[in-house]
Structure formats: structure tokens, C-alpha cells
Motif scaffolding. Sequence first.
Motif, short mmCIF file in Angstrom:
data_model
loop_
_atom_site.label_atom_id
_atom_site.label_comp_id
_atom_site.label_asym_id
_atom_site.label_seq_id
_atom_site.Cartn_x
_atom_site.Cartn_y
_atom_site.Cartn_z
N PRO A 132 0.84 -1.22 0.00
CA PRO A 132 -0.08 0.07 -0.05
C PRO A 132 0.80 1.31 0.14
CG PRO A 132 -0.89 -1.62 1.71
CD PRO A 132 0.36 -2.27 1.23
N GLY A 133 0.37 2.18 -0.80
CA GLY A 133 1.22 3.55 -1.06
C GLY A 133 2.73 3.36 -1.89
N LYS A 134 3.15 2.43 -2.10
CA LYS A 134 4.29 1.95 -2.58
C LYS A 134 4.09 1.64 -4.24
CE LYS A 134 6.91 0.90 1.16
NZ LYS A 134 7.82 0.22 2.16
N GLN A 135 5.20 1.75 -4.95
CA GLN A 135 5.33 1.17 -6.49
C GLN A 135 5.52 -0.07 -6.30
OE1 GLN A 135 8.46 3.77 -8.31
NE2 GLN A 135 6.76 5.11 -8.82
N ARG A 136 5.14 -0.62 -7.53
CA ARG A 136 5.25 -2.08 -7.75
C ARG A 136 6.95 -2.34 -7.80
NH1 ARG A 136 1.59 -5.40 -11.66
NH2 ARG A 136 -0.14 -4.08 -10.45
N GLU A 137 7.39 -3.39 -7.36
CA GLU A 137 9.12 -3.67 -7.39
C GLU A 137 8.85 -4.93 -7.69
OE1 GLU A 137 11.15 -3.40 -4.05
OE2 GLU A 137 9.99 -4.59 -2.81
N LEU A 138 9.96 -5.37 -8.56
CA LEU A 138 10.36 -6.59 -8.91
C LEU A 138 11.11 -7.19 -7.67
CD1 LEU A 138 10.83 -8.67 -11.12
CD2 LEU A 138 13.35 -7.70 -11.25
N VAL A 139 10.53 -8.50 -7.33
CA VAL A 139 10.99 -9.26 -6.43
C VAL A 139 11.96 -10.55 -6.81
CG1 VAL A 139 10.14 -10.85 -4.53
CG2 VAL A 139 8.80 -9.20 -5.03
N ALA A 140 11.49 -11.01 -7.88
CA ALA A 140 12.57 -12.14 -8.33
C ALA A 140 11.99 -12.41 -9.80
CB ALA A 140 12.46 -13.45 -7.44
N THR A 160 13.06 -15.12 -13.45
CA THR A 160 13.90 -16.41 -14.21
C THR A 160 13.66 -16.05 -15.38
OG1 THR A 160 14.03 -18.67 -14.48
CG2 THR A 160 11.85 -17.93 -13.61
N ILE A 161 14.91 -16.06 -16.10
CA ILE A 161 14.97 -15.79 -17.66
C ILE A 161 15.58 -17.06 -18.18
CG2 ILE A 161 16.15 -14.43 -19.24
CD1 ILE A 161 16.07 -12.20 -16.98
N GLY A 162 15.12 -17.53 -19.17
CA GLY A 162 15.84 -18.71 -19.77
C GLY A 162 15.45 -19.98 -18.90
N ASP A 163 16.58 -20.62 -19.06
CA ASP A 163 16.46 -21.89 -18.36
C ASP A 163 17.13 -21.91 -16.95
OD1 ASP A 163 17.02 -23.89 -21.04
OD2 ASP A 163 15.40 -23.50 -20.07
N SER A 164 18.12 -20.82 -16.69
CA SER A 164 18.84 -20.87 -15.48
C SER A 164 19.10 -19.44 -14.95
CB SER A 164 20.30 -21.56 -15.77
OG SER A 164 20.95 -20.99 -16.65
N LEU A 165 18.90 -18.36 -15.53
CA LEU A 165 19.17 -17.17 -15.12
C LEU A 165 18.22 -16.56 -13.97
CD1 LEU A 165 20.46 -15.09 -18.14
CD2 LEU A 165 21.76 -16.27 -16.27
N THR A 166 18.61 -16.30 -12.56
CA THR A 166 17.58 -15.43 -11.97
C THR A 166 18.00 -14.38 -11.53
OG1 THR A 166 18.75 -17.03 -10.13
CG2 THR A 166 17.01 -18.01 -11.09
N ASN A 167 17.05 -13.51 -10.59
CA ASN A 167 17.45 -12.29 -10.28
C ASN A 167 16.61 -11.96 -9.05
OD1 ASN A 167 18.76 -9.59 -10.12
ND2 ASN A 167 17.02 -8.92 -11.38
N TYR A 168 17.23 -11.23 -7.95
CA TYR A 168 16.38 -10.92 -6.88
C TYR A 168 16.47 -9.79 -6.29
CZ TYR A 168 16.17 -16.18 -6.49
OH TYR A 168 15.81 -17.45 -6.51
N VAL A 169 15.50 -9.14 -5.93
CA VAL A 169 15.77 -7.77 -4.95
C VAL A 169 16.44 -7.92 -3.93
CG1 VAL A 169 13.59 -7.95 -4.04
CG2 VAL A 169 14.48 -5.60 -4.48
N ASP A 170 17.40 -6.93 -3.52
CA ASP A 170 18.33 -7.46 -2.31
C ASP A 170 17.61 -7.58 -1.19
OD1 ASP A 170 20.81 -4.81 -3.18
OD2 ASP A 170 20.61 -6.81 -4.10
N SER A 171 16.41 -7.18 -0.83
CA SER A 171 15.85 -7.18 0.43
C SER A 171 15.16 -8.78 0.54
CB SER A 171 14.58 -6.41 0.37
OG SER A 171 13.74 -6.72 -0.40
N VAL A 172 15.22 -9.66 -0.45
CA VAL A 172 14.88 -10.88 -0.22
C VAL A 172 15.85 -11.99 -0.68
CG1 VAL A 172 12.46 -10.23 -1.05
CG2 VAL A 172 13.91 -11.25 -2.86
#
Length: 121
Positions: A40-48, A50-62
Motif C-alpha cells: 500500500p502506498g508504494k510502487q510495484r517492485e520486482l521481487v524475483a 527467472t530468464i531462460g533456463d537458469s538465470l535468476t535475479n532477486y531484489v536485495d531485500s529477499v
Amino acid sequence: VQLVESGGGLVQPGGSLKLSCAASGSIFSIDGMGWYRQAPGKQRELVAATIGDSLTNYVDSVKGRFSISRDNAKNTVYLQMNSLKPEDTAVYYCNAELREVGRAMFISEYWGQGTQVTVSS
């Protein structure tokens, strides 16, 4: 194409939840799938993501607490959330970038309807 999420709910701090998102429809291939959240009151943010077969990305907080995985045979992405904190409370949205049957040269983006995750004692 439709994305259907499940697995949200109320959990105590330190607890775990697993979100699922299944993509269905005239899908030729999926380039990437991910989870976003909006508190609430915040912008939508990327959490995690997965791209292709193996690439992953996470926001630092998680990092170290959440894990994203994908079942390509089921066109499904999961988000395992451990050691949940009150600040993880948000609506979680599934996102997919995919190519549709008959339009494989183009990448289309789809969103799920969102699932509420509430972390509270």
C-alpha cells in the motif's frame, strides 16, 4: 493467455509461503517469468525473476530468503518465501514475457490478478 496465481495468505513473521503461477493458452514459448509485489502506498517492485533456463535475479531485500523456480513442462513459476517479515506484506503479481502461437516473432507481456501476502503476528 492467462496467468493464474495461488498460494497467498496470512503468515506469522518467520514463517513460509509458496506462491504458484500457471500460464495457460496459446503459448509458443516463455522467455521469462517473475514475481512483483506492491505494498500500500508504494510502487510495484520486482521481487524475483527467472530468464531462460537458469538465470535468476532477486531484489536485495529477499536474497537468501526467497527462491524462484520454474517448471517449463507446466509453464509454471514458483516463489518459495522463507523467513517472512512484516515488510514483505504486499500483493504479489506474477509476470510472464512469452511468445504466442502464430506470433512467435513478438514478445507479449502478461500479468496475473495478484495474490495477497500478509505477514503479521
